[in-house]
Motif scaffolding. Sequence first.
Motif, PDB file in Angstrom:
ATOM      1  N   ASN A 441       0.814  -1.222   0.000  1.00 33.88           N
ATOM      2  CA  ASN A 441       0.000   0.000   0.000  1.00 33.88           C
ATOM      3  C   ASN A 441       0.842   1.264   0.000  1.00 33.88           C
ATOM      4  O   ASN A 441       0.388   2.321  -0.442  1.00 33.88           O
ATOM      5  N   ALA A 442       2.082   1.152   0.488  1.00 34.35           N
ATOM      6  CA  ALA A 442       2.987   2.302   0.481  1.00 34.35           C
ATOM      7  C   ALA A 442       3.749   2.418  -0.832  1.00 34.35           C
ATOM      8  O   ALA A 442       4.563   3.337  -0.985  1.00 34.35           O
ATOM      9  N   GLY A 443       3.525   1.514  -1.759  1.00 33.27           N
ATOM     10  CA  GLY A 443       4.193   1.568  -3.052  1.00 33.27           C
ATOM     11  C   GLY A 443       5.627   1.070  -3.038  1.00 33.27           C
ATOM     12  O   GLY A 443       6.375   1.319  -3.984  1.00 33.27           O
ATOM     13  N   ARG A 444       6.013   0.324  -2.007  1.00 36.37           N
ATOM     14  CA  ARG A 444       7.400  -0.139  -1.915  1.00 36.37           C
ATOM     15  C   ARG A 444       7.604  -1.485  -2.586  1.00 36.37           C
ATOM     16  O   ARG A 444       8.740  -1.884  -2.829  1.00 36.37           O
ATOM     17  N   ILE A 445       6.525  -2.224  -2.821  1.00 36.59           N
ATOM     18  CA  ILE A 445       6.579  -3.422  -3.662  1.00 36.59           C
ATOM     19  C   ILE A 445       5.416  -3.356  -4.639  1.00 36.59           C
ATOM     20  O   ILE A 445       4.399  -2.702  -4.369  1.00 36.59           O
ATOM     21  N   SER A 446       5.541  -4.025  -5.758  1.00 33.21           N
ATOM     22  CA  SER A 446       4.526  -3.949  -6.812  1.00 33.21           C
ATOM     23  C   SER A 446       3.383  -4.919  -6.549  1.00 33.21           C
ATOM     24  O   SER A 446       3.458  -5.775  -5.657  1.00 33.21           O
ATOM     25  N   CYS A 634      -6.127 -15.114  12.717  1.00 30.42           N
ATOM     26  CA  CYS A 634      -7.064 -14.016  12.485  1.00 30.42           C
ATOM     27  C   CYS A 634      -8.421 -14.525  12.025  1.00 30.42           C
ATOM     28  O   CYS A 634      -8.542 -15.584  11.404  1.00 30.42           O
ATOM     29  N   ASP A 635      -9.467 -13.747  12.353  1.00 30.58           N
ATOM     30  CA  ASP A 635     -10.759 -13.917  11.694  1.00 30.58           C
ATOM     31  C   ASP A 635     -10.605 -13.478  10.243  1.00 30.58           C
ATOM     32  O   ASP A 635      -9.723 -12.665   9.906  1.00 30.58           O
ATOM     33  N   LEU A 636     -11.483 -13.989   9.390  1.00 31.80           N
ATOM     34  CA  LEU A 636     -11.356 -13.725   7.955  1.00 31.80           C
ATOM     35  C   LEU A 636     -12.527 -12.901   7.441  1.00 31.80           C
ATOM     36  O   LEU A 636     -13.626 -12.941   7.998  1.00 31.80           O
ATOM     37  N   LYS A 637     -12.260 -12.171   6.385  1.00 28.42           N
ATOM     38  CA  LYS A 637     -13.292 -11.420   5.689  1.00 28.42           C
ATOM     39  C   LYS A 637     -13.023 -11.522   4.191  1.00 28.42           C
ATOM     40  O   LYS A 637     -11.911 -11.861   3.757  1.00 28.42           O
ATOM     41  N   ARG A 638     -14.020 -11.233   3.384  1.00 31.79           N
ATOM     42  CA  ARG A 638     -13.857 -11.243   1.935  1.00 31.79           C
ATOM     43  C   ARG A 638     -12.921 -10.100   1.518  1.00 31.79           C
ATOM     44  O   ARG A 638     -13.028  -8.977   2.042  1.00 31.79           O
ATOM     45  N   ALA A 639     -11.988 -10.383   0.650  1.00 34.14           N
ATOM     46  CA  ALA A 639     -11.086  -9.343   0.147  1.00 34.14           C
ATOM     47  C   ALA A 639     -11.895  -8.237  -0.529  1.00 34.14           C
ATOM     48  O   ALA A 639     -12.832  -8.514  -1.289  1.00 34.14           O
ATOM     49  N   ASP A 640     -11.525  -6.988  -0.238  1.00 36.06           N
ATOM     50  CA  ASP A 640     -12.264  -5.826  -0.726  1.00 36.06           C
ATOM     51  C   ASP A 640     -11.281  -4.901  -1.431  1.00 36.06           C
ATOM     52  O   ASP A 640     -10.294  -4.450  -0.818  1.00 36.06           O
ATOM     53  N   PRO A 641     -11.511  -4.565  -2.686  1.00 37.31           N
ATOM     54  CA  PRO A 641     -10.583  -3.677  -3.415  1.00 37.31           C
ATOM     55  C   PRO A 641     -10.362  -2.338  -2.719  1.00 37.31           C
ATOM     56  O   PRO A 641      -9.311  -1.707  -2.895  1.00 37.31           O
ATOM     57  N   ARG A 642     -11.301  -1.910  -1.914  1.00 39.54           N
ATOM     58  CA  ARG A 642     -11.172  -0.620  -1.246  1.00 39.54           C
ATOM     59  C   ARG A 642     -10.101  -0.631  -0.153  1.00 39.54           C
ATOM     60  O   ARG A 642      -9.708   0.425   0.336  1.00 39.54           O
ATOM     61  N   LYS A 645      -4.472   0.428  -1.840  1.00 42.91           N
ATOM     62  CA  LYS A 645      -4.243   1.760  -2.398  1.00 42.91           C
ATOM     63  C   LYS A 645      -3.701   1.702  -3.816  1.00 42.91           C
ATOM     64  O   LYS A 645      -3.407   2.739  -4.411  1.00 42.91           O
ATOM     65  N   VAL A 646      -3.545   0.487  -4.326  1.00 40.24           N
ATOM     66  CA  VAL A 646      -3.096   0.290  -5.703  1.00 40.24           C
ATOM     67  C   VAL A 646      -4.144  -0.550  -6.410  1.00 40.24           C
ATOM     68  O   VAL A 646      -4.656  -1.524  -5.846  1.00 40.24           O
ATOM     69  N   ALA A 647      -4.459  -0.202  -7.642  1.00 44.69           N
ATOM     70  CA  ALA A 647      -5.500  -0.920  -8.381  1.00 44.69           C
ATOM     71  C   ALA A 647      -4.967  -2.241  -8.925  1.00 44.69           C
ATOM     72  O   ALA A 647      -3.792  -2.359  -9.301  1.00 44.69           O
ATOM     73  N   PHE A 648      -5.822  -3.251  -8.951  1.00 48.05           N
ATOM     74  CA  PHE A 648      -5.513  -4.552  -9.520  1.00 48.05           C
ATOM     75  C   PHE A 648      -6.157  -4.661 -10.901  1.00 48.05           C
ATOM     76  O   PHE A 648      -7.257  -4.147 -11.137  1.00 48.05           O
ATOM     77  N   THR A 649      -5.515  -5.369 -11.783  1.00 45.60           N
ATOM     78  CA  THR A 649      -6.179  -5.774 -13.019  1.00 45.60           C
ATOM     79  C   THR A 649      -7.110  -6.935 -12.685  1.00 45.60           C
ATOM     80  O   THR A 649      -6.963  -7.579 -11.635  1.00 45.60           O
ATOM     81  N   PRO A 650      -8.075  -7.242 -13.554  1.00 42.32           N
ATOM     82  CA  PRO A 650      -8.933  -8.408 -13.282  1.00 42.32           C
ATOM     83  C   PRO A 650      -8.134  -9.691 -13.068  1.00 42.32           C
ATOM     84  O   PRO A 650      -8.485 -10.501 -12.195  1.00 42.32           O
TER      85      PRO A 650
END
Length: 684
Positions: A441-446, A634-642, A645-650
């Motif tokens: 999220n900090a842009g230090r890895i792709s 950890c408890d789990l939740k569905r991954a959420d694009p929000r 901070k970096v967009a994913f391709t499909p």
Amino acid sequence: MFRRIAGAAVGIFLITAGLSDARAAERLKIKVLSSPRPTLVSGGDTLVEVVGADGEAVKLTVNGAAVDALRADPARGSLVGLVMGLREGENGLVARVGRRTARLTIVNHSKNGPILSGPHMRPYECRTVEAGLGPALDDNCNAPTRIDWFYRSTTNLFKPLPAGPLPEDLARTTTIEGVSVPYIVRVETGTLNRTIYRIATLEDPGRPPSRGTGSAWNGRLAVSFGGGGGAKYNQGLVPMQTVLSDLFLSRGFAHIVASELVNDLHANAVLQGEALMMIKEHFIEQYGAPRWTVGSGGSGGAIQQYLIAQIYPGLLDGIQPEAAFPDSSPMIADCGLLENYWRKADATVWTQEKRQAVSGFAPSTCRLWELLFVPVIKAANKPGCALSDQSLVYDARSNRRGARCSAADWRVNQIGRDPTTGFAYRYDDNIGLQYGLGAFNAGRISVNEFLDLNEGIGGYDTDGGFQAERMRADPVGLRRLYQAGLVNSGGGGLASLPILSFRSYNDPAGDIHDRLRDIVIRERMRKANGDAQNAVFWVASNDRKKFESVAAQALDAMTQWLDALSAAPGPTTHAKVVRYKPAGAVDAYFDSQGVKHAEALTLTGPSQANSLYPFYSDPRVVAGGPLSVDVLKCDLKRADPRDYKVAFTPEQWARLTRTFPAGVCDFSRPGVGRAHLNAVYHRY
């Protein structure tokens, strides 16, 4: 609670003048002085007190037989005596004064243990010969008790005390009570509960001894805990020089060390606390009740102090953790997985900067964690389990019933055994953990580096080897680990205990004793108790000579703190501990010249301490976990694009959901299996 019995501030261990008037109106009672409860007596003897006799003659019987053990104790305004010859199991004590009768049932256990820790682990090798006690007398590693004498020379060395005239180079010391005596030390070495212990006290040959120790004892007891972390199937050792501590002895403290109190032997605080309980019982019976007891020791010795104080309130009245960890944190296993992944990865892609961004640590810290402690916590058959007979050690193919050498296996009495595998239940887990999330999220890895890492990280199998699948904790083992107090909750006995934690700063060099652990500990205490005001944190440079002064200042501040508490009326509560903090017991840093500066511990914001000694982070914090680092699964939740901070391709998003088919960690929840402390000590 034991605190009300053995604590410095209140209860029957308090030795002050003026108690006789208050006691005169008490009804006739029998109390145990040397053990936390009448059900926790060991070794066939116990120090008891009879109160409420009002000066009349008391007839004391044990199992129907009269005993002549009680003697008047003017300072306590009561009758005190060492009752011996108890049988194993229940014993009935009856005190009669005229027509009044008091009864107490005492449960006596073997000096060999166990009392609270569960069945003894086997196989087991003795180390009494190496300790200078001669061959063991039985398979519980008992040996005759030995007394040695030493003196401190004018060249600041401890030397064996020769027979005859006192040596010319004998130094003198003045205790904190203002008593000046020749610096002569008596050391008792013995065995209890398969443990080798050593007790050192100042002895003044010109003064008559009192209950086994010379009058130079200042009435306070220090217990030192050794570091490391291990799962060894032997009795362990404590070299003589470890008990000959000038820091404690020069001030007049009695000082205890023991093989079981070295974390490198058996990293199990339930077992370690039981050993301390039995050794302290012996100390009280032979030397007298201490005004208070303080813990000391670093690294694994700090872990012991935190966990024993949490599980067994009152055994320690204050603790001084050095280079502290809260417990055996999950970052150790994470470092092994990360290093294993990077060994197979393209080094031109995974630069040192990117690795550091994912681990959070200084550049070489994770590698050192893997080298030093991943085998301790994970490997089921690391070389020998410190057993000389290798045929007794577990082997996945040839000896599946052999001794297993991981930390979980030495906690099997607390967490239980998986009926499917026959091994200790697993409590390690990384399902849903997004390694490197903060770095991503900090842009230090792709995006692709983040995905590659989490696809390939894997886990450990039941024998501590690497596997492609992530590791999954068993809910039973996880819950029992929390209940037993083997995870530092910040609560239990820690809530009402003076804590002064200090460390030297070595983070940039890759030292695993990183400064962030102070933040972790404080956050756990805040979550458990609402605040952490009973805990003080100091940080200093790594100049060895200057750091010796820091340790001395810590002991002096703790002495002021515990002396004030011991003199104050009423039970020892969190509020009382905070109220009686001395002026010097505040968060502080020591500059490069060793000068102390008061400054609150803070992770962010303007801070002189952080300018000198900056924080690094932690793999689980980088992965989005809390600063308390106390979520093992950890408890789990569905991954959420929000959440990114970096967009994913499909295609990239499809890879992410395939990597985490059950979901990703939801750190807004406390975690799976988390349970209230319900340690064996509290249930007994």
